[in-house]
Design an enzyme around this catalytic site. Sequence first.
Site, PDB file in Angstrom:
ATOM      1  N   SER A 176      25.787  69.434  61.219  1.00 16.01           N
ATOM      2  CA  SER A 176      26.216  70.957  60.910  1.00 16.01           C
ATOM      3  C   SER A 176      27.924  70.111  62.266  1.00 16.01           C
ATOM      4  O   SER A 176      26.969  71.148  63.294  1.00 16.01           O
ATOM      5  CB  SER A 176      26.083  71.911  60.976  1.00 16.01           C
ATOM      6  OG  SER A 176      26.485  73.522  61.247  1.00 16.01           O
ATOM      7  N   LYS A 218      28.605  68.459  57.832  1.00 16.89           N
ATOM      8  CA  LYS A 218      28.694  69.584  57.324  1.00 16.89           C
ATOM      9  C   LYS A 218      30.024  70.570  58.020  1.00 16.89           C
ATOM     10  O   LYS A 218      29.761  70.250  59.800  1.00 16.89           O
ATOM     11  CB  LYS A 218      27.657  70.911  57.445  1.00 16.89           C
ATOM     12  CG  LYS A 218      27.920  72.225  57.137  1.00 16.89           C
ATOM     13  CD  LYS A 218      26.791  72.574  56.775  1.00 16.89           C
ATOM     14  CE  LYS A 218      25.957  74.404  57.760  1.00 16.89           C
ATOM     15  NZ  LYS A 218      25.125  74.558  57.585  1.00 16.89           N
ATOM     16  N   LEU A 219      31.382  70.466  57.363  1.00 17.21           N
ATOM     17  CA  LEU A 219      31.971  71.392  58.366  1.00 17.21           C
ATOM     18  C   LEU A 219      32.500  72.744  58.553  1.00 17.21           C
ATOM     19  O   LEU A 219      32.004  73.272  57.002  1.00 17.21           O
ATOM     20  CB  LEU A 219      33.586  70.748  57.973  1.00 17.21           C
ATOM     21  CG  LEU A 219      33.681  69.775  58.244  1.00 17.21           C
ATOM     22  CD1 LEU A 219      35.211  68.681  57.518  1.00 17.21           C
ATOM     23  CD2 LEU A 219      33.669  68.381  59.366  1.00 17.21           C
ATOM     24  N   LYS A 220      31.829  73.312  59.918  1.00 12.02           N
ATOM     25  CA  LYS A 220      32.229  74.696  59.693  1.00 12.02           C
ATOM     26  C   LYS A 220      33.172  75.466  59.017  1.00 12.02           C
ATOM     27  O   LYS A 220      34.755  74.814  59.951  1.00 12.02           O
ATOM     28  CB  LYS A 220      31.920  75.595  60.989  1.00 12.02           C
ATOM     29  CG  LYS A 220      30.228  75.429  61.808  1.00 12.02           C
ATOM     30  CD  LYS A 220      29.547  76.011  60.287  1.00 12.02           C
ATOM     31  CE  LYS A 220      27.550  76.391  60.945  1.00 12.02           C
ATOM     32  NZ  LYS A 220      26.855  77.384  59.928  1.00 12.02           N
ATOM     33  N   ASP A 230      30.440  75.261  55.554  1.00 15.55           N
ATOM     34  CA  ASP A 230      30.498  76.657  55.687  1.00 15.55           C
ATOM     35  C   ASP A 230      31.054  77.508  56.633  1.00 15.55           C
ATOM     36  O   ASP A 230      31.518  77.431  57.230  1.00 15.55           O
ATOM     37  CB  ASP A 230      28.786  76.251  56.405  1.00 15.55           C
ATOM     38  CG  ASP A 230      28.013  77.720  56.362  1.00 15.55           C
ATOM     39  OD1 ASP A 230      28.616  78.409  56.192  1.00 15.55           O
ATOM     40  OD2 ASP A 230      27.178  77.666  57.862  1.00 15.55           O
ATOM     41  N   ASN A 262      30.353  81.141  56.665  1.00 12.18           N
ATOM     42  CA  ASN A 262      29.506  82.503  56.596  1.00 12.18           C
ATOM     43  C   ASN A 262      30.180  83.623  56.652  1.00 12.18           C
ATOM     44  O   ASN A 262      30.547  84.069  58.163  1.00 12.18           O
ATOM     45  CB  ASN A 262      29.426  81.393  59.128  1.00 12.18           C
ATOM     46  CG  ASN A 262      28.266  80.960  59.397  1.00 12.18           C
ATOM     47  OD1 ASN A 262      28.503  79.768  59.816  1.00 12.18           O
ATOM     48  ND2 ASN A 262      26.980  81.169  58.343  1.00 12.18           N
ATOM     49  N   GLU A 302      29.443  76.464  51.488  1.00 12.88           N
ATOM     50  CA  GLU A 302      28.228  77.366  51.940  1.00 12.88           C
ATOM     51  C   GLU A 302      28.676  78.625  52.564  1.00 12.88           C
ATOM     52  O   GLU A 302      29.848  79.106  52.902  1.00 12.88           O
ATOM     53  CB  GLU A 302      27.264  76.784  53.027  1.00 12.88           C
ATOM     54  CG  GLU A 302      26.201  77.664  53.222  1.00 12.88           C
ATOM     55  CD  GLU A 302      25.829  76.837  54.361  1.00 12.88           C
ATOM     56  OE1 GLU A 302      25.822  75.814  55.056  1.00 12.88           O
ATOM     57  OE2 GLU A 302      24.798  77.395  55.081  1.00 12.88           O
ATOM     58  N   ASP A 345      23.222  80.668  51.893  1.00 14.37           N
ATOM     59  CA  ASP A 345      22.569  81.505  53.358  1.00 14.37           C
ATOM     60  C   ASP A 345      22.114  82.048  53.405  1.00 14.37           C
ATOM     61  O   ASP A 345      21.233  82.985  52.411  1.00 14.37           O
ATOM     62  CB  ASP A 345      23.033  80.099  54.444  1.00 14.37           C
ATOM     63  CG  ASP A 345      22.334  80.218  55.552  1.00 14.37           C
ATOM     64  OD1 ASP A 345      21.807  80.825  55.348  1.00 14.37           O
ATOM     65  OD2 ASP A 345      23.154  79.378  56.710  1.00 14.37           O
ATOM     66  N   LYS A 385      16.627  78.957  54.729  1.00  9.81           N
ATOM     67  CA  LYS A 385      15.607  78.649  55.989  1.00  9.81           C
ATOM     68  C   LYS A 385      14.437  79.752  56.961  1.00  9.81           C
ATOM     69  O   LYS A 385      14.662  80.767  56.719  1.00  9.81           O
ATOM     70  CB  LYS A 385      16.881  79.386  57.115  1.00  9.81           C
ATOM     71  CG  LYS A 385      18.685  78.830  57.675  1.00  9.81           C
ATOM     72  CD  LYS A 385      19.299  79.631  57.643  1.00  9.81           C
ATOM     73  CE  LYS A 385      20.870  78.680  57.939  1.00  9.81           C
ATOM     74  NZ  LYS A 385      21.505  79.196  58.661  1.00  9.81           N
ATOM     75  N   GLY A 402      19.222  75.517  59.420  1.00 10.38           N
ATOM     76  CA  GLY A 402      19.000  75.389  61.264  1.00 10.38           C
ATOM     77  C   GLY A 402      19.483  76.878  61.481  1.00 10.38           C
ATOM     78  O   GLY A 402      20.318  77.293  61.170  1.00 10.38           O
TER      79      GLY A 402
HETATM   80  C1  NPQ Z   1      24.321  78.098  59.499  1.00 10.70           C
HETATM   81  N1  NPQ Z   1      23.100  77.376  61.261  1.00 10.70           N
HETATM   82  O1  NPQ Z   1      24.175  77.260  58.402  1.00 10.70           O
HETATM   83  C2  NPQ Z   1      23.598  78.621  60.868  1.00 10.70           C
HETATM   84  C3  NPQ Z   1      24.084  79.021  61.864  1.00 10.70           C
HETATM   85  C4  NPQ Z   1      24.503  79.552  62.992  1.00 10.70           C
HETATM   86  C5  NPQ Z   1      23.737  75.039  62.669  1.00 10.70           C
HETATM   87  O2  NPQ Z   1      25.240  75.150  60.781  1.00 10.70           O
HETATM   88  C6  NPQ Z   1      23.081  80.138  68.371  1.00 10.70           C
HETATM   89  C7  NPQ Z   1      22.019  80.052  66.999  1.00 10.70           C
HETATM   90  C8  NPQ Z   1      23.973  79.265  67.283  1.00 10.70           C
HETATM   91  C9  NPQ Z   1      21.887  80.279  65.689  1.00 10.70           C
HETATM   92  C10 NPQ Z   1      25.292  79.335  64.939  1.00 10.70           C
HETATM   93  C11 NPQ Z   1      24.170  75.913  61.384  1.00 10.70           C
HETATM   94  C12 NPQ Z   1      24.138  79.552  65.901  1.00 10.70           C
HETATM   95  C13 NPQ Z   1      23.119  79.373  65.433  1.00 10.70           C
HETATM   96  C14 NPQ Z   1      25.302  79.419  63.463  1.00 10.70           C
HETATM   97  C15 NPQ Z   1      23.328  79.965  63.588  1.00 10.70           C
HETATM   98  O3  NPQ Z   1      24.915  78.800  58.880  1.00 10.70           O
HETATM   99 MG    MG Z   2      25.165  78.649  57.173  1.00 10.56          MG
END
Ligand code: NPQ
Ligand code: MG
Length: 371
Positions: free
Chosen positions: A138, A164-166, A192, A194, A217, A242, A266, A294
Amino acid sequence: MSLTIERIDLHHVRIPLVAPFRTSFGTSYDRETFLLRVVTDAAEGWAECAAEPDPLYSEEWLGGCEAVLREQLVPRALALGKRLTATRVATALEPVKGNPMAKHVLETALLDAELRAHGLSFGQYLGAVRETVPAGVSVGIMDSLPELVDAVRDYLDQGYVRIKLKIEPGWDLEPVRLVRETFGDDVLLQVDANTAYTLADARHLARLDDFDLLLIEQPLPEDDLRGHAELARVVRTPICLDESIRSARDAATAIALGACSVINVKPARVGGYLEARRIHDVAHANGVPVWCGGMLETGIGRGPNLALAALPGFVLPGDTSASSRYYRQDLTAPFELVDGHVAVPTGPGIGVDLLPDVLAEVTVSSSTIPV
Ligand code: NPQ
Ligand code: MG
C-alpha cells in the site's frame, strides 16, 4: 481443552514508521497501539490492537478500545470461568454492539493461547492451503509525483507483486496515469480512497477505467452501500469494500445489492479471525474474490493475517507486506519478501514470538486488567 485466564496485561507501544504514511484521512508518523497478553493455566497468548489514537479510519480508537475491554469485554470473558475457549468468548461478547477492534484483540490473544496449548498454528486452524502468500504493498499519498514514482519503483524492485495507491480528490487520475505509463500494463495496480468521494464523483471515478485497475477500494462512505451499488453501474473497474464490511452478514448484503465484487478482509475490522473466516466463506460461496488487508501491524498482528491470507478464497494479493515496509525494527523476527511472497508462520498459535529487548525499547507504559 478449555482455559482459565490468570492474568491480562496491556503493553502500550510507539514504534517509528520508516516513512510517514498518508491516506485520505490523515498522516501517521509512527504506530501507536497496545499489545494484549493473556496468561492462562495452559499457555500464554498475544495480540495487537489495530486501532489508532484517533477515530479516523473507523469510529474506534485506542482509548475507547481499552475502556471497553476493561469495563465490558474482559469481565464478560472472565464470567465464563474455567470453560473458556476463543469461540465461547466470541459468543459471550456478541451482545456488546460494535467495538470490533476491541473484540478482535481479546479474541485473538485467547485464540493464540488456545492454539498454543493444542500445538496448532493459526494456518492449520483456519484452513490455510498455501505455505507462502503473494505480497502487495500500500503506497501512501505523496507530496509530489516524482516521489511517488520513486517509491513505486523501489517496491517493484523489491519484488512486490501488486501496487495499491492511496487516492483522494486531487490525487487520483494523474498519479494512476503516471504509474501506469512509467511501469507498464503488466503491473497489478489498484487504488484505495478510504471513503473520500461521494456519488457525485461517479463520472470522475469512471475515468479510472482507462487504467485497467484490479479494483477501486472503498470510494464512498462506509454506510453508503446503495451508493456503491449505483457507482458499480457507472464504473467498469470492480468495486472493493473495506470499511463497509463489518460482518459476514454485511458481506452477504453487499454482494446481493451489487455494492461490491471484491472484499478486503481485515480481521480487526470484523471483530476477529472467526468472523473473518466466515466472510471468506460467504464470499467464496458467491464467487467473490477476497484479499487480506492490513492496519500497519507489527509482526504480532502480521503473523495471523498471513495465515488467513493462505485460505483458498484469498485469490488476490493482500497488503501483507514484509516487516520492512513499515518498520526498521519489528517486534518479532522480521517477515521477509522472497520472490514477492511472504511465508505463513508454521509454529503454534500466531507462530511468532516477541523480541523482549525490542518490546522494552518501544514500550511507553504497561498496565494490568484485573482478573
Ligand atoms: C486500508 N491500510 O486498507 C488501511 C487503512 C489504514 C495498509 O492501506 C495507522 C494504522 C495508519 C492503521 C492508515 C492500508 C493507518 C492504518 C491507513 C490503516 O484502508
Ligand atoms: Mg482500505
